[in-house]
Design an enzyme around this catalytic site. Sequence first.
Site, PDB file in Angstrom:
ATOM      1  N   TYR A   1      71.160  78.761  55.400  1.00 48.58           N
ATOM      2  CA  TYR A   1      71.585  77.617  56.210  1.00 48.58           C
ATOM      3  C   TYR A   1      72.936  77.878  56.864  1.00 48.58           C
ATOM      4  O   TYR A   1      73.474  78.982  56.772  1.00 48.58           O
ATOM      5  CB  TYR A   1      71.554  76.344  55.369  1.00 48.58           C
ATOM      6  CG  TYR A   1      70.160  76.045  54.848  1.00 48.58           C
ATOM      7  CD1 TYR A   1      69.082  75.966  55.728  1.00 48.58           C
ATOM      8  CD2 TYR A   1      69.911  75.898  53.490  1.00 48.58           C
ATOM      9  CE1 TYR A   1      67.789  75.734  55.266  1.00 48.58           C
ATOM     10  CE2 TYR A   1      68.626  75.667  53.015  1.00 48.58           C
ATOM     11  CZ  TYR A   1      67.568  75.593  53.910  1.00 48.58           C
ATOM     12  OH  TYR A   1      66.285  75.372  53.457  1.00 48.58           O
TER      13      TYR A   1
ATOM     14  N   ARG B   1      77.318  76.635  46.295  1.00 52.44           N
ATOM     15  CA  ARG B   1      76.125  77.439  46.035  1.00 52.44           C
ATOM     16  C   ARG B   1      75.992  78.540  47.081  1.00 52.44           C
ATOM     17  O   ARG B   1      76.240  78.317  48.271  1.00 52.44           O
ATOM     18  CB  ARG B   1      74.866  76.558  46.047  1.00 52.44           C
ATOM     19  CG  ARG B   1      73.656  77.284  45.439  1.00 52.44           C
ATOM     20  CD  ARG B   1      72.431  76.414  45.312  1.00 52.44           C
ATOM     21  NE  ARG B   1      71.563  76.924  44.248  1.00 52.44           N
ATOM     22  CZ  ARG B   1      70.248  76.796  44.223  1.00 52.44           C
ATOM     23  NH1 ARG B   1      69.615  76.160  45.195  1.00 52.44           N
ATOM     24  NH2 ARG B   1      69.541  77.276  43.218  1.00 52.44           N
TER      25      ARG B   1
ATOM     26  N   GLY C   1      64.764  74.196  37.961  1.00 50.27           N
ATOM     27  CA  GLY C   1      64.146  73.434  39.037  1.00 50.27           C
ATOM     28  C   GLY C   1      62.674  73.205  38.768  1.00 50.27           C
ATOM     29  O   GLY C   1      62.249  72.140  38.330  1.00 50.27           O
TER      30      GLY C   1
END
Length: 366
Positions: A173, A221, A313
Amino acid sequence: MKEKYAPLFKNFTFKSGVELHNRIVMAPMTNCSANGDGTVSDAELAYYARRSSGVGMVITACTYVTPNGKGFPGEFGGDRDEMIPSLSRLAKAIKGEGAKAILQIFHGGRMVPASLVDGDVVSASTVPAAGNPIPRELSAAEVDAIVKAFGETTRRAVESGFDGVEIHGANGYLIQQFFSPQTNRRTDKWGERLAFPLAVVDEVKKVVSEHAKASFAVGYRFSPEEPETPGITMADTLELIDALKEKNLDYLHVSLGEFWSVPRRGVDDSRTRLEIIRERADDSVPVIGVGSIYTADDALQALSTGVPLIAIGRGLIIEPDWLQKIENGQEDQIVTKIDKNNQDQLVIPNPLWNMIVNTPGWFPGV
């Protein structure tokens, strides 16, 4: 509980003073289940609440800091003050079950579907992602504005009752796009690849100091490597860690699919990425490890590397009572494969469920 699993249940306190009652964190996972107006849906609230009664901390799916940063259909927004009531509902749903609530904040950059931003896909430079159009290079003024937007979303997280934010600098991203030699070809000051990530950290930390009256954590992160050449290598990541160590962060969170994965290139070291990263971070900043942790013994083995916190997760989506079963001496009853007939009991929203069952290999059992 068996004594061997006691390390999983030790308290942990971040530099900011945020205290966790155990060492297990729910990892951020996109669920694409928000309402059409960007508010958190009732289905999402139920999904998070179902998984917040055992873990010490929940990191939410990412929320976009500007409208042109929206990375997925059904993503909830944090880009304007009108979203504060929605964000407050999410924080309360998590904290009401006993976990600390961390809001992950991001901008999708060139990874944003063009249909979500009227075709105006932006990035550090004009290098497209596979299947996406050539992005428009952000002007220097626009970069400054996005840095401020990360701060404003942090302020909204404070006002909404969250216990912290996680800056999403991973998974390709926008923050990673500025850090990567693959996607940052700029010649202005933002061409210095650490400039944007560190500017975001500085702005977030400044806003926290100005607005947070209680303990409030800030984490970061990152993805340790990219497959492309040129791309981020482990050597680059160690430089990033050195810079982040100076920022008084509460934690670093490594984005990995496999906890025990080893470097592709950039270091002459046969140890796992996480062991190398933890050593570089030393005592300056705690590292959260992650990646295919499904059983109690998986988590215990991961903790033995010296990583103080373990994020789970997929394991928590498959088994919401993961920690409770260990605590009750039922660790052998932890479910490790998705049951395709069990959506309602697992409290998984339809969009996420459809992604799981239609993506072979993503979850065990599919």
